[in-house]
Design a protein around this motif. Structure first.
Motif, PDB file in Angstrom:
ATOM      1  N   ALA A  59       6.857   0.009   1.923  1.00  0.00           N
ATOM      2  CA  ALA A  59       6.662   0.849   0.787  1.00  0.00           C
ATOM      3  C   ALA A  59       6.564   2.300   1.110  1.00  0.00           C
ATOM      4  O   ALA A  59       6.611   2.587   2.249  1.00  0.00           O
ATOM      5  N   ALA A  60       6.570   3.206   0.317  1.00  0.00           N
ATOM      6  CA  ALA A  60       6.566   4.723   0.619  1.00  0.00           C
ATOM      7  C   ALA A  60       5.464   4.947   1.408  1.00  0.00           C
ATOM      8  O   ALA A  60       4.237   4.477   1.210  1.00  0.00           O
ATOM      9  N   LEU A  61       5.582   5.760   2.247  1.00  0.00           N
ATOM     10  CA  LEU A  61       4.769   6.444   3.050  1.00  0.00           C
ATOM     11  C   LEU A  61       4.109   7.678   2.645  1.00  0.00           C
ATOM     12  O   LEU A  61       4.647   8.447   1.870  1.00  0.00           O
ATOM     13  N   PRO A  62       2.662   7.884   3.148  1.00  0.00           N
ATOM     14  CA  PRO A  62       2.060   9.177   2.569  1.00  0.00           C
ATOM     15  C   PRO A  62       2.954  10.436   3.083  1.00  0.00           C
ATOM     16  O   PRO A  62       3.502  10.285   4.011  1.00  0.00           O
ATOM     17  N   GLN A  63       2.533  11.678   2.619  1.00  0.00           N
ATOM     18  CA  GLN A  63       3.136  12.687   3.301  1.00  0.00           C
ATOM     19  C   GLN A  63       2.208  13.346   4.353  1.00  0.00           C
ATOM     20  O   GLN A  63       1.163  12.884   4.535  1.00  0.00           O
ATOM     21  N   GLN A 106      18.457  -0.227  13.834  1.00  0.00           N
ATOM     22  CA  GLN A 106      17.325  -1.192  13.721  1.00  0.00           C
ATOM     23  C   GLN A 106      15.781  -0.737  14.374  1.00  0.00           C
ATOM     24  O   GLN A 106      14.778  -1.305  13.870  1.00  0.00           O
ATOM     25  N   ASP A 107      15.981   0.402  15.176  1.00  0.00           N
ATOM     26  CA  ASP A 107      14.849   0.818  15.847  1.00  0.00           C
ATOM     27  C   ASP A 107      13.718   1.423  15.141  1.00  0.00           C
ATOM     28  O   ASP A 107      14.189   2.183  13.965  1.00  0.00           O
ATOM     29  N   LEU A 108      12.328   1.522  15.553  1.00  0.00           N
ATOM     30  CA  LEU A 108      11.508   2.071  14.629  1.00  0.00           C
ATOM     31  C   LEU A 108      10.642   3.438  15.171  1.00  0.00           C
ATOM     32  O   LEU A 108      10.570   3.108  16.386  1.00  0.00           O
ATOM     33  N   LEU A 109      10.491   4.172  14.231  1.00  0.00           N
ATOM     34  CA  LEU A 109       9.437   5.326  14.532  1.00  0.00           C
ATOM     35  C   LEU A 109       8.063   4.967  13.964  1.00  0.00           C
ATOM     36  O   LEU A 109       8.096   4.347  12.575  1.00  0.00           O
ATOM     37  N   PHE A 110       7.068   4.674  14.682  1.00  0.00           N
ATOM     38  CA  PHE A 110       5.752   4.578  14.034  1.00  0.00           C
ATOM     39  C   PHE A 110       5.002   6.003  14.085  1.00  0.00           C
ATOM     40  O   PHE A 110       4.971   6.774  14.816  1.00  0.00           O
ATOM     41  N   VAL A 111       4.055   6.167  12.815  1.00  0.00           N
ATOM     42  CA  VAL A 111       3.244   7.420  12.747  1.00  0.00           C
ATOM     43  C   VAL A 111       1.865   6.807  12.353  1.00  0.00           C
ATOM     44  O   VAL A 111       1.904   6.104  11.535  1.00  0.00           O
ATOM     45  N   ASP A 112       1.007   7.294  13.360  1.00  0.00           N
ATOM     46  CA  ASP A 112      -0.483   6.956  12.927  1.00  0.00           C
ATOM     47  C   ASP A 112      -0.820   7.771  11.756  1.00  0.00           C
ATOM     48  O   ASP A 112      -1.661   8.679  12.210  1.00  0.00           O
ATOM     49  N   TYR A 113      -0.572   7.438  10.753  1.00  0.00           N
ATOM     50  CA  TYR A 113      -0.984   8.090   9.541  1.00  0.00           C
ATOM     51  C   TYR A 113      -2.250   8.475   9.311  1.00  0.00           C
ATOM     52  O   TYR A 113      -2.983   9.670   9.016  1.00  0.00           O
ATOM     53  N   ASN A 114      -3.090   7.466   9.474  1.00  0.00           N
ATOM     54  CA  ASN A 114      -4.623   7.229   9.276  1.00  0.00           C
ATOM     55  C   ASN A 114      -5.193   7.922  10.714  1.00  0.00           C
ATOM     56  O   ASN A 114      -6.673   7.721  10.603  1.00  0.00           O
ATOM     57  N   ASN A 172      -6.030   6.336  13.434  1.00  0.00           N
ATOM     58  CA  ASN A 172      -7.261   5.504  13.740  1.00  0.00           C
ATOM     59  C   ASN A 172      -6.594   4.932  15.214  1.00  0.00           C
ATOM     60  O   ASN A 172      -7.349   4.084  15.717  1.00  0.00           O
ATOM     61  N   GLY A 173      -5.758   5.476  16.018  1.00  0.00           N
ATOM     62  CA  GLY A 173      -5.257   4.977  17.145  1.00  0.00           C
ATOM     63  C   GLY A 173      -4.548   3.871  17.305  1.00  0.00           C
ATOM     64  O   GLY A 173      -3.972   3.236  18.396  1.00  0.00           O
ATOM     65  N   PHE A 174      -4.382   3.215  16.134  1.00  0.00           N
ATOM     66  CA  PHE A 174      -3.415   1.932  16.153  1.00  0.00           C
ATOM     67  C   PHE A 174      -2.114   2.349  15.163  1.00  0.00           C
ATOM     68  O   PHE A 174      -2.335   3.009  14.123  1.00  0.00           O
ATOM     69  N   PHE A 175      -0.918   1.344  15.440  1.00  0.00           N
ATOM     70  CA  PHE A 175       0.121   1.785  14.616  1.00  0.00           C
ATOM     71  C   PHE A 175       0.021   0.476  13.738  1.00  0.00           C
ATOM     72  O   PHE A 175       0.156  -0.645  14.177  1.00  0.00           O
ATOM     73  N   GLU A 176      -0.169   0.573  12.329  1.00  0.00           N
ATOM     74  CA  GLU A 176       0.086  -0.501  11.308  1.00  0.00           C
ATOM     75  C   GLU A 176       1.222  -0.730  10.846  1.00  0.00           C
ATOM     76  O   GLU A 176       1.943   0.019  10.814  1.00  0.00           O
ATOM     77  N   ASN A 177       1.161  -1.735   9.873  1.00  0.00           N
ATOM     78  CA  ASN A 177       2.373  -2.183   9.188  1.00  0.00           C
ATOM     79  C   ASN A 177       2.919  -1.702   8.238  1.00  0.00           C
ATOM     80  O   ASN A 177       3.896  -1.690   7.899  1.00  0.00           O
ATOM     81  N   ASN A 178       2.029  -0.547   7.921  1.00  0.00           N
ATOM     82  CA  ASN A 178       2.732   0.536   6.634  1.00  0.00           C
ATOM     83  C   ASN A 178       3.065   1.557   7.366  1.00  0.00           C
ATOM     84  O   ASN A 178       3.123   2.727   6.653  1.00  0.00           O
ATOM     85  N   GLU A 179       3.079   2.062   8.706  1.00  0.00           N
ATOM     86  CA  GLU A 179       3.424   3.220   9.457  1.00  0.00           C
ATOM     87  C   GLU A 179       4.590   3.083  10.204  1.00  0.00           C
ATOM     88  O   GLU A 179       4.906   4.059  11.000  1.00  0.00           O
ATOM     89  N   ALA A 180       5.604   1.874   9.743  1.00  0.00           N
ATOM     90  CA  ALA A 180       6.763   1.932  10.603  1.00  0.00           C
ATOM     91  C   ALA A 180       7.963   2.332   9.667  1.00  0.00           C
ATOM     92  O   ALA A 180       8.009   2.024   8.560  1.00  0.00           O
TER      93      ALA A 180
END
Length: 279
Positions: free
Chosen positions: A24-28, A227-235, A237-245
């Motif tokens: 889904a769309a990620l936050p700004q 296919q490779d991923l960038l994760f951004v810890d938007y919230n 919290n110190g974890f990379f979650e499924n909506n942050e990829a």
């Protein structure tokens, strides 16, 4: 400002039991300080980032095992099988081949890997493969095995760099399917390779640290594939979650207010380049 890198590594050292990536769309983002950020190699349980368990299995490097053909290797170890299973793991932007041997020695399943890719097994110790059979038939499980390498293996992988080639450490884990000689199974023996090394950086957003991670999603030792991923810890919290990829595709561009910032990195990412997109 207190650095977050060490804190992030500690928080991210556990298992990431995520069900997959939400696309889904990620936050700004807030105001990101552009520039080059150092990336730190981390070799433990990687952020998940798969839509399903089947996607995870399909993502790994699959190598169908050959029977014998050991003459292509030098300095063979003492083997229990006349014709052990052999093959090559291929990693990095130069497609370096790392020969391996899977040998059944008595009751042990031994994995030898040419860790520097020089074609020789001189001085290479073996890793024990543990039985992880989940079949329901005892007669079958005594001949065919799901095996798991419980210990990661570190390989020396060459990468192209300005001015020449640089060798970098990459950790992998292996699992696979093998059977004793003479067993007439429908499946061919194979080995699956998972790249365990990923990269962590701390970028600056609104004057504060924010963690980002880079993951080799297709397990080939190159980190800048489609296919490779960038994760951004938007919230934060110190974890990379499924909506942050975010999948790399042809480049990652994220909103920063009315502007956009682009993220870029190399095949072996020592630096993360963050730049403001010009209109």
């Amino acid at each position: 400002m207190k650095p977050l890198i060490n804190l992030g590594i500690w928080l991210l050292s556990g298992l990431f039991f995520l069900t997959g990536v939400s696309w889904a769309a990620l936050p700004q983002l807030g105001q990101i300080k552009c520039g080059n950020y150092s990336l730190k190699a981390v070799s433990n349980h990687i952020p998940w980032g798969y839509r399903s368990a089947q996607k995870y299995w399909d993502s790994m490097q699959r190598i169908e095992l050959e029977v014998g053909n050991t003459e292509r290797f030098k300095d063979l170890p003492k083997l229990g099988m006349k014709n052990p299973y052999t093959g090559y793991i291929v990693l990095g932007d130069q497609d370096q081949k790392f020969g391996f041997i899977v040998d059944i020695y008595g009751e042990e399943k031994r994995l030898y890997i040419d860790r520097d890719g020089d074609g020789s097994f001189a001085g290479e110790s073996y890793s024990l493969l543990l039985n992880e059979w989940y079949g329901g038939y005892s007669w079958l499980s005594s001949h065919a095995y799901w095996v798991l390498g419980p210990e990661p293996v570190r390989l020396s992988v060459p990468y192209q760099k300005a001015g020449g080639t640089v060798v970098q450490p990459i950790e992998i884990s292996v699992l696979g399917y093998i059977f004793k000689p003479g067993f007439l199974g429908k499946e061919k023996p194979f080995l699956l390779v998972e790249v365990r090394t990923w990269f962590l950086a701390e970028i600056i957003e609104d004057g504060m640290g924010k963690l980002v991670g880079l993951v080799d999603q297709n397990h080939n030792g190159r980190y800048n594939d489609y296919q490779d991923l960038l994760f951004v810890d938007y919230n934060n919290n110190g974890f990379f979650e499924n909506n942050e990829a975010i999948r790399r595709k042809n480049g990652v561009k994220l909103k920063m207010g009315r502007k956009k910032v682009s993220f870029d990195w190399g095949a072996y990412p020592e630096q993360l380049q963050v730049e403001e997109e010009k209109r």
